[in-house]
Scaffold this motif. Structure first.
Motif, PDB file in Angstrom:
ATOM      1  N   ARG A 190      -6.862   2.254  -1.918  1.00  0.00           N
ATOM      2  CA  ARG A 190      -7.209   0.904  -1.468  1.00  0.00           C
ATOM      3  C   ARG A 190      -8.290   0.272  -2.349  1.00  0.00           C
ATOM      4  O   ARG A 190      -8.251  -0.916  -2.644  1.00  0.00           O
ATOM      5  CB  ARG A 190      -7.719   0.938  -0.022  1.00  0.00           C
ATOM      6  CG  ARG A 190      -6.657   1.048   1.044  1.00  0.00           C
ATOM      7  CD  ARG A 190      -7.288   1.146   2.419  1.00  0.00           C
ATOM      8  NE  ARG A 190      -6.314   1.126   3.483  1.00  0.00           N
ATOM      9  CZ  ARG A 190      -5.853   0.039   4.081  1.00  0.00           C
ATOM     10  NH1 ARG A 190      -6.301  -1.145   3.718  1.00  0.00           N
ATOM     11  NH2 ARG A 190      -4.953   0.129   5.040  1.00  0.00           N
ATOM     12  N   LEU A 223       0.817  -1.211   0.000  1.00  0.00           N
ATOM     13  CA  LEU A 223       0.000   0.000   0.000  1.00  0.00           C
ATOM     14  C   LEU A 223       0.852   1.264   0.000  1.00  0.00           C
ATOM     15  O   LEU A 223       0.597   2.193  -0.779  1.00  0.00           O
ATOM     16  CB  LEU A 223      -0.944   0.008   1.207  1.00  0.00           C
ATOM     17  CG  LEU A 223      -1.834   1.255   1.338  1.00  0.00           C
ATOM     18  CD1 LEU A 223      -2.745   1.407   0.138  1.00  0.00           C
ATOM     19  CD2 LEU A 223      -2.651   1.188   2.625  1.00  0.00           C
ATOM     20  N   TYR A 263      -6.784  -5.181   1.439  1.00  0.00           N
ATOM     21  CA  TYR A 263      -7.220  -3.808   1.207  1.00  0.00           C
ATOM     22  C   TYR A 263      -8.723  -3.621   1.037  1.00  0.00           C
ATOM     23  O   TYR A 263      -9.190  -2.494   1.031  1.00  0.00           O
ATOM     24  CB  TYR A 263      -6.483  -3.242  -0.005  1.00  0.00           C
ATOM     25  CG  TYR A 263      -4.984  -3.300   0.154  1.00  0.00           C
ATOM     26  CD1 TYR A 263      -4.385  -3.089   1.400  1.00  0.00           C
ATOM     27  CD2 TYR A 263      -4.158  -3.580  -0.927  1.00  0.00           C
ATOM     28  CE1 TYR A 263      -3.017  -3.152   1.559  1.00  0.00           C
ATOM     29  CE2 TYR A 263      -2.779  -3.639  -0.778  1.00  0.00           C
ATOM     30  CZ  TYR A 263      -2.212  -3.435   0.461  1.00  0.00           C
ATOM     31  OH  TYR A 263      -0.858  -3.502   0.611  1.00  0.00           O
TER      32      TYR A 263
END
Length: 226
Positions: free
Chosen positions: A44, A19, A194
């Motif tokens: 995300r 991420l 995510y």
């Protein structure tokens, strides 16, 4: 002789916590091209999609030329990162490598990858984390329509000769799970990625909260699909 089985992994959010790496490259790309950088929540939501589809969702106002510009800026930013930065900003999740090694050691179980990354990005990431040799089939966004189209998984079956009833996709997003359903795969969602569990569960056969649970989840799901 028992039939071969296939377990295909998503990468970002499933094996690797990328991420920070992705978010940083997104910010650089949008800033460089003069557009507002997306929020972490927005980033995300698109991880797992191919880049053009992801960028279009992040900023629907982009025209085709702007979209291509942002995609190229993202690729340049992402691929310029030093190996040490990648290792720090995109580490493997705890337990991931041990789980891959355990599964790889099973003679009748083949491992694969289906990712929204480019081939270049996947090769680089696998090199950083010394994952070469674990996967017999690796499918990337360069060669297929974006998830959740089943093309990546269909190619995995073609390359391995495994039947869909003996195949499982493991991922952290609804794109992964829908892709699996579309290809006739069993689906295992992971809770550490995510997309939230509540979004994943309608598309999964089962969920795991830790890599230690994965071996049993795979064995149980393969057995129920026979």
């Amino acid at each position: 002789m028992a039939e071969l089985k296939l377990v295909v992994f998503d990468v970002d959010g499933t094996l690797i916590d990328s991420l920070a790496h992705i978010k940083g490259a997104m910010k650089t790309a949008f800033d460089t091209c003069g557009h507002n950088a997306p929020t972490e929540t927005a980033v995300r939501s698109i991880i797992g999609l191919s880049l053009p589809e992801a960028m279009a969702k992040l900023d629907p106002t982009l025209n085709d030329a702007q979209l291509r510009e942002v995609v190229e800026a993202y690729k340049n930013s992402f691929n310029k990162s030093e190996t040490a930065e990648v290792r720090q900003d995109a580490p493997m999740f705890a337990g991931a490598r041990d789980a891959l090694d355990r599964l790889h050691a099973q003679d009748e179980l083949l491992l694969g990858v289906a990712t929204g990354k480019s081939r270049r990005g996947l090769v680089r990431m696998m090199g950083v984390h010394a994952l070469e040799g674990l996967f017999v089939t690796t499918q990337v966004a360069d060669d297929h329509p974006s998830k959740p189209h089943p093309s990546m998984l269909e190619q995995c079956l073609f390359e391995t000769g495994v039947k869909a009833k003996n195949a499982i996709i493991i991922g952290d997003t609804t794109f992964d799970m829908e892709m699996g359903r579309n290809a006739g795969f069993g689906t295992i969602g992971v809770s550490w990625g995510y997309h939230p569990d509540a979004a994943l569960k309608p598309f999964t056969d089962t969920m795991v909260t830790d890599f230690a649970q994965l071996d049993a989840a795979i064995a149980d799901l393969l057995e129920t699909r026979q």
